[in-house]
Write an enzyme that holds these catalytic residues in place. Structure first.
Site, mmCIF file in Angstrom:
data_model
loop_
_atom_site.group_PDB
_atom_site.id
_atom_site.type_symbol
_atom_site.label_atom_id
_atom_site.label_comp_id
_atom_site.label_asym_id
_atom_site.label_seq_id
_atom_site.Cartn_x
_atom_site.Cartn_y
_atom_site.Cartn_z
ATOM 1 N N ASP A 72 36.184 35.704 34.677
ATOM 2 C CA ASP A 72 35.965 36.780 35.620
ATOM 3 C C ASP A 72 36.508 38.063 34.991
ATOM 4 O O ASP A 72 37.332 38.012 34.077
ATOM 5 C CB ASP A 72 36.690 36.469 36.927
ATOM 6 C CG ASP A 72 36.586 37.597 37.930
ATOM 7 O OD1 ASP A 72 35.469 38.104 38.134
ATOM 8 O OD2 ASP A 72 37.623 37.985 38.497
ATOM 9 N N ASP A 87 40.461 34.858 39.124
ATOM 10 C CA ASP A 87 41.558 35.352 39.947
ATOM 11 C C ASP A 87 40.940 35.797 41.258
ATOM 12 O O ASP A 87 40.128 36.700 41.272
ATOM 13 C CB ASP A 87 42.255 36.524 39.236
ATOM 14 C CG ASP A 87 43.082 37.373 40.189
ATOM 15 O OD1 ASP A 87 42.489 38.281 40.798
ATOM 16 O OD2 ASP A 87 44.277 37.125 40.313
ATOM 17 N N ASP A 96 36.415 33.380 43.195
ATOM 18 C CA ASP A 96 36.283 32.610 41.958
ATOM 19 C C ASP A 96 36.507 31.111 42.172
ATOM 20 O O ASP A 96 36.239 30.321 41.268
ATOM 21 C CB ASP A 96 37.287 33.107 40.907
ATOM 22 C CG ASP A 96 37.013 34.532 40.483
ATOM 23 O OD1 ASP A 96 35.832 34.894 40.375
ATOM 24 O OD2 ASP A 96 37.976 35.285 40.280
#
Length: 787
Positions: free
Chosen positions: A314, A510, A514
């Protein structure tokens, strides 16, 4: 054979059994030397029988768990020695078996020490202050906004913000870093860290159950090697190793016509290093990871991480800091930037929005006295409006397009170029200033991704819900292989599944959005330092600190531990098979075979414990003096950032008009160059780079930076020569203009790039905690506001 836990009475079973068998063996040896063979045989028989009983129990327990392993060989060999009268061999096997179990237990206790220490460190009470009274309360009674007192040496009980005085903290339990850090008033502090200074107070921002340390403890409690694929592999090997052993033993009996040879084969095959070395190496790896701020739920996650080839990440909170910081404050003509920030923070202190928190943090970092607003109204997505000092002040988005003034259009253009958000500050309906905020790239990200590629990851992919433009900018800086922008949680899951079909895939994320993607990956890694519960619970690995390079540490540890586990098991098997062949042809009596097998087991356990130390080939051992030097030069970079920008300011003035004002600006910039920047670069060249040569293994590691130093000096001298000519003639000549602009803009860009390269390549080796230092932008802002 590896035990996964023990109660206090049970933990003494193996040591006592080992002591009894050793005493029986020694007593028999003394009796035999004294000429009493029957007494000797009696002692050795007793030692063998003592070992048979628990060995049978261990075999039955393994069978109940569905494991069919080589412990059965130990029982057969013990019984076999009694039947053929090889009592000394039986006693030696008993010592070997009991000693191996005791050694394994001690190794596992040592390897899991850090995991247990994490649990034992958990805070159990808090001191709450109400007025002048301080009461000790149970941790569960702490509520958000409670004012808590943390005494010297005490553990911070819940997440909160420092109140009153600066706190000196030992964060080694969470971060693994031994150095103490300071947290100023208003800064966040996580539960689990230790007060290393005098007493201070915090305002609780979370309950005990929702605090950082409570979630880490829950994860650590699940950590273990119960389902490690390497251990399951050992069990599968044991399934064919047992029949092979029995086959060789039977063939030796038939070929030699004596059951003694069969017993000798059973002796050297007991107990198998497969079930001894692999668990010890895996648990050792888990222990080492925990000391580096990485909680790994299982040996399975560790083993999978060890042979992963694809990394999916991410962006926000993983590659970037995950929280915006103020990078600039623009003021309308006649307004003061410092006052604009104070007003914005005074209004925003009543808002829980992440941008508001960043503005308040920036103001408190400057020590600005905030006023208490009244009649506060917050409109989701629009901002906060309040009455402050008799005026109606709005902080947030503009209600309509009123950014028509030249200064306001410049702010909008700057925000577009920098990918920054704007929080406009309006007084009585008129824009008076603006605060620019941006989520900066994690300082460790470039070096971490280089380390991950070196560790074996050959495909790096970024998934983000952000727009394509800022996503591509991050990807270019980090050298990623693939970028997927504007991704929904469902899109992320689909992308991760696609990558997983191609190769063993690690997903790092995070945040709550996610969590599904983390669960879909082969190994999910959560950046869990800020307590992202959903993502942490979905992940197999949690980084307990916001240091991204811990992921590279985890990869190195995983590969090293898996390598040691397989190496130990394979070497132990080969040695055992060789000893079995020698015993089968009658060259290795049972008693000697028992000693040989004991040596094999001890060797593989000691080799497996190497996983505790880590791979010496990749460890960078910095002397304390070099670490201090790195921090000193790092701090100087922070002080010099605004000075470097003077070069660009001078070039801008020169481009606008080559007049006396521009000449004065160039003179100021050159003075900063000669008095501050050049001495800093010279000190790096003569002090820092020679100190880094040994830890980095070669002087070539700093050679490119030395060449940059030479170019910085050359451009500085060239600017000085232009300045001398202009001052002698009283004006900047037309023939100087183009070259002088090139030197000023070029040196500005070169210095900024040089600073980043040094920080990413060298300074990160000694940095304590990203949260401790200011992300890019805040340093220049602080200097700007102080002018």
């Amino acid at each position: 054979m590896a035990r996964r836990g023990w109660s206090r009475p049970a933990q003494w079973v193996e040591p006592i059994l080992a002591a009894v068998t050793v005493v029986a063996l020694a007593a028999g040896g003394i009796a035999w030397l004294a000429g009493a063979p029957r007494v000797a045989d009696g002692c050795w028989i007793a030692g063998t029988v003592v070992a048979v009983v628990p060995a049978v129990v261990w075999v039955l327990a393994a069978l109940r768990r569905g494991r069919f392993g080589v412990d059965l060989i130990a029982v057969l060999s013990l019984v076999g020695t009694l039947l053929v009268g090889e009592y000394l061999a039986g006693a030696l096997i008993a010592v070997m078996l009991a000693g191996g179990r005791a050694l394994e237990a001690a190794a596992e206790r040592r390897a899991s020490h850090d995991l247990r220490a994490l649990l034992e460190h958990a805070p159990r009470f808090a001191r709450r202050r109400v007025g002048s009274a301080v009461d000790v309360i149970a941790l569960d009674e702490v509520a958000v906004n409670d004012l808590l007192v943390v005494g010297p040496g005490e553990v911070v009980p819940v997440d909160g913000r420092i109140s009153g005085v600066v706190a000196v903290l030992d964060e080694s339990v969470l971060t693994g870093e031994p150095l103490q850090v300071e947290r100023g008033v208003g800064e966040p502090v996580r539960s689990g860290v230790v007060n290393a200074g005098s007493a201070f107070e915090i305002h609780a921002t979370a309950t005990a159950a929702d605090s950082t340390y409570a979630q880490i403890v829950r994860l650590a409690a699940e950590a273990g090697a119960e389902n490690a694929p390497v251990v399951r592999l050992a069990d599968r090997y044991a399934a064919w190793f047992l029949p092979l052993t029995l086959l060789v033993a039977g063939a030796a009996w038939l070929a030699g016509g004596s059951p003694v040879r069969a017993v000798a084969v059973l002796v050297v095959a007991t107990p198998c290093p497969l079930l001894l070395a692999a668990p010890v190496a895996i648990v050792s790896g888990l222990s080492r990871a925990s000391r580096r701020g990485v909680v790994i739920r299982s040996g399975g996650a560790l083993e999978n991480l060890g042979h992963a080839t694809t990394l999916v990440m991410d962006k926000t909170g993983t590659l970037t800091m995950g929280c915006p910081v103020v990078i600039d404050v623009a003021a309308a003509p006649g307004r003061d930037a410092l006052e604009i920030l104070r007003v914005a923070a005074s209004v925003d202190q009543m808002s829980p929005h992440v941008l508001a928190e960043a503005i308040v943090t920036a103001a408190r970092a400057r020590g600005l006295p905030l006023s208490l607003p009244t009649e506060v109204v917050e409109e989701p997505g629009r901002g906060v409006t309040a009455t402050l000092d008799g005026r109606r002040v709005h902080v947030g988005k503009l209600s309509h397009d009123t950014a028509t003034a030249e200064w306001a259009r410049a702010v909008v253009n700057r925000a577009l170029l920098d990918g920054a958000a704007i929080a406009w500050v309006c007084a009585d309906g008129r824009p008076t200033g603006a605060v620019l905020l941006r989520d900066p790239l994690r300082r460790h990200a470039p070096r971490t991704l280089r380390r991950l590629r070196e560790a074996g990851l050959n495909r790096l992919v970024m998934l983000t819900g952000d727009r394509a433009e800022p996503a591509r900018e991050v990807a270019v800086v980090l050298g990623l292989d693939e970028v997927y922008a504007e991704q929904s949680p469902a899109d992320k899951v689909a992308a991760v599944r696609t990558e997983r079909e191609r190769a063993v895939t690690v997903m790092v994320g995070d945040g709550v959005n996610d969590a599904p993607a983390l669960a879909a990956a082969t190994v999910g890694v959560a950046m869990g330092a800020r307590g992202a519960t959903a993502s942490s619970e979905a992940a197999g690995i949690v980084l307990t600190t916001d240091r991204l390079e811990r992921l590279a540490d985890a990869m190195d540890i995983a590969r090293w531990s898996r390598r040691i586990a397989v190496q130990s098991a394979v070497v132990g098997m080969v040695l055992s098979l060789a000893a079995m062949a020698v015993a089968a042809i009658g060259w290795l009596p049972p008693a000697v075979g028992a000693l040989v097998q004991e040596g094999i087991d001890v060797a593989v356990i000691l080799n497996a414990l190497r996983a505790l130390r880590g791979n010496p080939d990749i460890e960078v051992d910095l002397p304390a003096s070099t670490e201090q030097m790195l921090r000193r030069f790092d701090a100087e970079h922070d002080e010099l950032r605004d000075a470097v920008d003077l070069l660009r300011d001078a070039a801008d003035q020169l481009a606008a008009a080559p007049d006396q004002s521009a000449l004065e600006a160039i003179s100021r910039a050159h003075a900063v160059l000669t008095e501050r920047i050049i001495p800093h670069e010279q000190a790096e060249e003569t002090q820092l780079y020679p100190a880094l040569a040994h830890p980095l293994g070669t002087t070539e590691a700093t050679a490119p930076m030395s060449r940059t130093h030479a170019e910085i000096q050359r451009l500085s001298d060239r600017i000085g020569a232009h300045l001398a000519l202009a001052q002698s003639s009283g004006t900047i000549g037309a023939d100087q203009l183009d070259d002088l602009l090139a030197c000023l803009y070029g040196l500005h860009a070169l210095l900024r790039l040089h600073f980043l390269q040094e920080e990413e390549s060298y300074f990160t080796l000694a940095e304590d905690e990203p949260g401790e230092r200011k992300p890019d932008g805040r340093d220049a802002l602080a200097d700007k506001l102080s002018r």
